[in-house]
Design an enzyme around this catalytic site. Sequence first.
Site, PDB file in Angstrom:
ATOM      1  NE  ARG A   1      46.722 -59.527 -63.513  1.00 42.68           N
ATOM      2  CZ  ARG A   1      47.844 -60.256 -63.431  1.00 42.68           C
ATOM      3  NH1 ARG A   1      48.408 -60.749 -64.520  1.00 42.68           N
ATOM      4  NH2 ARG A   1      48.403 -60.491 -62.266  1.00 42.68           N
TER       5      ARG A   1
ATOM      6  CG  ASP B   1      56.695 -56.559 -61.854  1.00 37.77           C
ATOM      7  OD1 ASP B   1      56.213 -56.698 -62.990  1.00 37.77           O
ATOM      8  OD2 ASP B   1      57.196 -57.497 -61.208  1.00 37.77           O
TER       9      ASP B   1
END
Lengths: 432, 316
Positions: A65, A306
């Site tokens: 992120r 993932d």
Amino acid sequence: MKILIRGARLIDATQKLDKVGDLCIAAGRVIGVDRTPEGFTPNRTIDAQGLIVAPGLVDLSARLREPGFEYLATLESEMAAAVAGGVTSLACPPDTDPTLDEPGLVEMLKYRAQGLNQCRVFPIGALTAGLEGQRITEMAELRDAGCLGFSQAMRPIADTQVLARALAYAATFNFCVWLQPQDAHLGHGGFAHDGEVASRLGLAAIPVTAETVAIATILLLMRETGARVHFCRISSARGLDMIHEARKEGLPVTCDVGVHHLHLSEMDIGWFDSNCHLSPPLRSIRDRDALRAAACNGLIDAICSDHSPVDEDTKQVPFAESSIGATGLELLLPLTLKWGKERGLGLGETLERVTAKPAQILGIAAGTLQEGSLADICIFDPNAEWKVEAASIVSQGKNTPFLGYNMQGRVQYTLVGGQLIFDRSPKNNKNA
Amino acid sequence: MSANPQLDSQGRLQHLLTIDGLPASIITQILNTAQHFKETGADSKKLPLLAGKSVFNLFFEPSTRTRTTFEIAAKRLSADVINLNVAASSQSKGETLLDTVDNLSAMSADMFVVRHAESGAAHMIARHVAPGIHVVNAGDGRHAHPTQALLDMFTIRHFKGSFENLRVAIIGDVLHSRVARSQIHALTTLKVPEVRVIAPKTLIPKDVEHMGVHVYHDMETGLKDVDVVMTLRLQNERMNGALLPSREEFFKYYGLTQEKLSAARPDAIVMHPGPMNRGVEIDSAVADGPQSVILSQVTFGIFVRMAVMAILAENT
């Protein structure tokens, strides 16, 4: 620093190793497997009786992120989650803000990650500028900055001509293109597999053809351009059949699956569980079973977490409005072990899917315990049971379909480059 | 599948969110309670069953008919009714759905009647509210519209007596219709032996057969010998595009005309959940004709919604 890991079960598929013994580490590398080199005197001994010593996990997709979404997660929080999950190398997709489409951004990310001294971070560069599918990026420059592959993350290229050119350009330099096969139009605006559950719940759907049409297009363009492609997050039985055919034909194609898709299907959405809002969508039980089998027989090369930490609040909304993704770094090992056990696969082969195989796809020297290799090591207790709860997860992302489940198998120690980076012993870790 | 979120541990109705998974006994209980209200003239005098209770009509999507009938039903049960057109207030100021619900709960709401554009919104609210607060789904996205389906079942039972020997056809945009999904679950739960859906392939959801229906793509065979014809509203935005080429072509092939209706049994009834698009899914001659029971549906809707609210209040 010299470390002796004593009395562990050593598992390494790359040397068909499965025996109880000692592992010696010096100067960041493995120097003795089941033997103690002459004159080796450790500074530290880790008593690992009853534990398994395996190569550190290599995760082909973990979103950290950064940059741009620091409110969801930071390098600090997610790299700590990685090592708590035994992951010592990870590839991060380019869908940050800004996207990883300029060498400077990639260098900055690598620099930041190195400074934190946790796991190794391998950025995947954007295939097109801003992932917008219009202009190809400076792939060679990005490679020089440290990108090991190029991807569109979850944003398919709508213009087939751009896709063809991007593949041709990447092929010029023999770069691997990582694509999540997803037609830009089929299933657009959909949230769940086009099947029984989406029909019953009235959720706009994503058909299997969204995946298969994209695979067909990409395979045809591969033949034309000679590009190497790694298919990310295969979700359907039909998609697997097509990749199987391409393999037989000799096309340079590899693929991975998200670990959630080995265990869950559309049925797990239940009554709109937004934790099951994933991309690609969880498909039918038949698809899930095909993925489980393909990961076993080697058609699927690697299993990845993932990992996509999201904000809790963005899951507390109706399914269609909820953020896509689930936390995964700390679940990759136990969920892979569970799959391997249920399939009757040996521990070596099971772990190969999250170590040697993904390392091969990334093209990095990792995923092995061979003497002379970097001492990236995961030491775990295969019998430790733990409950998945917000409090037991290090990642800033707490959302997972497995919340409340019991997991078997937990990382005790993680070493990166011969350094003990993670130690779950209560005295060393507040998160234990 | 997780436990049915609308029933408590004793199997009593706590929320009405969907017909999917609702036991036939509860559907019948609702229909019988509605029947009782109808027979005892509950349309002319107030009943005290919800006296002192606050019912919040929480409409995130515009609606006239459904909101009005819920309001009338609640008032006939002596509830205090508060209508909130949320689309025009807090949501546009950025408040989240659950914050809105929390704030209204703090104003001592006893029941929420919720309509929302997204499938699953009512489920989410039901999971969130404190025990004792009931949620009635007045339509969520494409998912469910349970009170509409219940009033349709009431109407069918009223005109046909029972469900056991019926052939029912649902015509039109099944793909986007919450009404159709709830009707299908209600009909199959009540053991209607043959439920059909009739529409072009672009408007049929995948694997809809798993819900227990037979799919037809032409009106003549689809309507043959049916006892009940249920038409669906076709939204304006679906009429011209990649799903359907034009309203004219849809009407020509799937609009319910007297001629097409003649394939059904002569005593077949014709229903529509409203509001109707005359000349699109249904011809005026049929809508206003002798086989139409469309206005009865509206009247019965009040009794059915009264029954739902009364049963929920009793289960507090």
